[in-house]
Design a protein around this motif. Structure first.
Motif, short mmCIF file in Angstrom:
data_model
loop_
_atom_site.label_atom_id
_atom_site.label_comp_id
_atom_site.label_asym_id
_atom_site.label_seq_id
_atom_site.Cartn_x
_atom_site.Cartn_y
_atom_site.Cartn_z
N SER A 69 -12.62 5.21 -5.77
CA SER A 69 -13.21 6.31 -5.01
C SER A 69 -12.14 7.33 -4.65
O SER A 69 -10.93 7.07 -4.73
N ALA A 70 -12.60 8.51 -4.22
CA ALA A 70 -11.66 9.55 -3.80
C ALA A 70 -10.81 9.07 -2.63
O ALA A 70 -9.61 9.34 -2.56
N ALA A 71 -11.43 8.36 -1.68
CA ALA A 71 -10.68 7.85 -0.53
C ALA A 71 -9.60 6.88 -0.98
O ALA A 71 -8.46 6.93 -0.51
N ALA A 72 -9.94 5.99 -1.91
CA ALA A 72 -8.96 5.01 -2.39
C ALA A 72 -7.81 5.70 -3.12
O ALA A 72 -6.66 5.27 -3.03
N ARG A 73 -8.11 6.76 -3.86
CA ARG A 73 -7.05 7.46 -4.57
C ARG A 73 -6.06 8.11 -3.60
O ARG A 73 -4.85 8.08 -3.82
N LEU A 74 -6.58 8.69 -2.53
CA LEU A 74 -5.68 9.33 -1.56
C LEU A 74 -4.92 8.31 -0.73
O LEU A 74 -3.73 8.46 -0.47
N THR A 75 -5.59 7.25 -0.28
CA THR A 75 -4.90 6.25 0.54
C THR A 75 -3.87 5.49 -0.28
O THR A 75 -2.88 4.99 0.26
N GLY A 76 -4.08 5.38 -1.58
CA GLY A 76 -3.15 4.64 -2.43
C GLY A 76 -2.00 5.46 -2.97
O GLY A 76 -1.13 4.92 -3.66
N LEU A 77 -1.95 6.74 -2.65
CA LEU A 77 -0.85 7.58 -3.15
C LEU A 77 0.49 7.05 -2.64
O LEU A 77 0.63 6.76 -1.45
N PRO A 78 1.52 6.94 -3.50
CA PRO A 78 2.85 6.60 -3.00
C PRO A 78 3.33 7.66 -2.01
O PRO A 78 3.36 8.85 -2.34
N GLY A 79 3.64 7.23 -0.81
CA GLY A 79 4.05 8.17 0.23
C GLY A 79 2.95 8.53 1.21
O GLY A 79 3.21 9.14 2.24
N ALA A 80 1.71 8.13 0.92
CA ALA A 80 0.61 8.43 1.85
C ALA A 80 0.83 7.74 3.20
O ALA A 80 0.40 8.23 4.24
N GLY A 81 1.51 6.60 3.18
CA GLY A 81 1.75 5.87 4.42
C GLY A 81 3.01 6.27 5.16
O GLY A 81 3.29 5.73 6.23
#
Length: 404
Positions: free
Chosen positions: A262-274
């Motif tokens: 999903s779009a949410a999973a793609r953004l939360t899984g980005l390297p550096g999102a955390g």
């Protein structure tokens, strides 16, 4: 021998400049004929703006922003700065450092609670950067006291109410509704003409074992239970925020299969999102591109060419641990040294990475300043002196000039 000295800061004890000076002094005591190229570095965390200014020049614009803690009496507005650099092609770039507005150093130990601290001040600082008319804005992330996925920053930029749930820390984000995110899509659209870059200090995702909450919230004062609660709250907020943007805001992954996440999973899984308690994710909601902060700084100061002209490169930081190999300065230096065929060695207050891990990263040697409790106490009592002494011993191993 030609030696590049390129350390990061030693968290809470030495700035990158002070660490570089200490390493240089110790090295020259053992090998006085060596030629040193001293180039302090930074990732997206503390020292990001000052390190870039030392190499790029530019103009510092002072701003005052809300502190990260909501507690009355914990501090009034805190000073911060935006570095504005005019490029040779006329392009204006604004650099800002999130730690100046939401850094751990701004919160007294007794008040550290990442369920309540906010990135609201970062939003105010970003607003000041945008007001310069810069076509490119670079936000350095790292060293934060927050864990709110950038929600406070969004509130400062006009999403929802300035005193609403987005501005109250990560603890209450699980209850955020669509009404609280009013204006998010419009804000993203208004920034379409600005190149927004996020320079992160770590390449971790928003959620999961090594994400913002599980991996870093305890360092900011969270209990184990609070870290779990924050994980759930950020996950809920992420889905709500992506939904508020609409179905066309997040680009599909064209390299993925038809059953892509999903779009949410793609953004939360980005390297550096955390990074910075999920601030990387919050900026990605606005269309920002996430890059390595240490890599950006290394290339901005011309580190690859400097390493290519050297015989050895020395880098370092306070604690050399698993985070170091996930976007920190040490990893950036090792990567560029490996590409140039130049050995890279690490000096750190403590070394918590095994030989197999650091050698796989292209590091030729890792040396701790302190290995026992007594040595740790001595290092905190005299950080520059003990680092210089360790650098002197390392130079005796690495520099043939010691025998001259």
């Amino acid at each position: 021998m030609r030696v590049v000295i390129a350390p990061d800061c030693f968290g809470g004890t030495l700035t990158a400049e002070q660490a570089a000076a200490a390493i240089s002094a110790g090295w020259l005591r053992a090998a006085p004929r060596d030629v040193l190229d001293v180039r302090p570095l930074a990732d997206g965390g503390p020292g990001f703006v000052e390190t870039l200014r030392a190499s790029l020049g530019g103009e510092l614009l002072v701003a005052t922003v809300r502190p990260p803690t909501p507690d009355v009496g914990a501090g009034d507005a805190v000073p911060a700065a935006v570095l504005v650099v005019e490029g040779a092609d006329g392009t204006r770039t604004a650099y800002l450092e999130s730690a100046q507005a939401a850094g751990l150093a701004l919160v007294p130990p007794a008040l550290r609670d990442p369920t309540r601290t906010s990135t609201y001040g970062v939003g105010e600082l970003l607003r000041a950067a945008l007001a310069t008319g810069a076509g490119r804005v670079v936000v350095g992330l790292g060293g934060s006291a927050t864990n709110d996925a950038g929600a406070g920053m969004l509130a400062a930029l006009g999403v929802g109410a300035s005193d609403g749930p987005l501005a109250r820390g990560g603890g209450g984000l699980g209850a955020v509704t669509a009404a609280d995110l009013a204006g998010l899509a419009e804000l993203r659209a208004s920034l379409a003409g600005v190149e927004l870059l996020v320079a992160t200090d770590v390449d971790v995702p928003l959620l999961g074992l090594h994400g913002a909450s599980a991996g870093f919230a305890p360092q900011k004062g969270a209990t184990d239970q609070q870290a779990q609660d924050l994980e759930r709250a950020l996950g809920s907020f992420a889905h709500a925020a992506v939904a508020a943007l609409g179905p066309d805001a997040v680009r599909p992954d064209l390299l993925a299969s038809s059953r892509s996440a999903s779009a949410a999973a793609r953004l939360t899984g980005l390297p550096g999102a955390g990074a910075a308690g999920g601030l990387g994710f919050g900026l990605a909601l606005l269309g920002a591109r996430i890059v390595s902060g240490s890599g950006l700084v290394a290339d901005a100061v011309g580190l690859p060419a400097r390493i290519g002209a050297a015989d050895v490169v020395v880098t370092g930081e306070g604690t050399f641990d698993w985070q170091s190999l996930h976007g920190k300065v040490v990893a950036a230096v090792a990567e560029r040294a490996l590409a140039a065929g130049v050995p890279a060695i690490v000096l750190a207050g403590q070394v918590q990475v095994g030989r197999r891990e650091w050698s796989a990263a292209g590091i030729a040697g890792a040396y701790a300043v302190a290995e026992t409790a007594e040595q740790v106490a001595a290092a905190f009592a005299d950080p520059a002196g003990t680092l210089a002494a360790r650098a002197e011993r390392v130079a005796r191993t690495w520099s043939p000039a010691r025998r001259a």
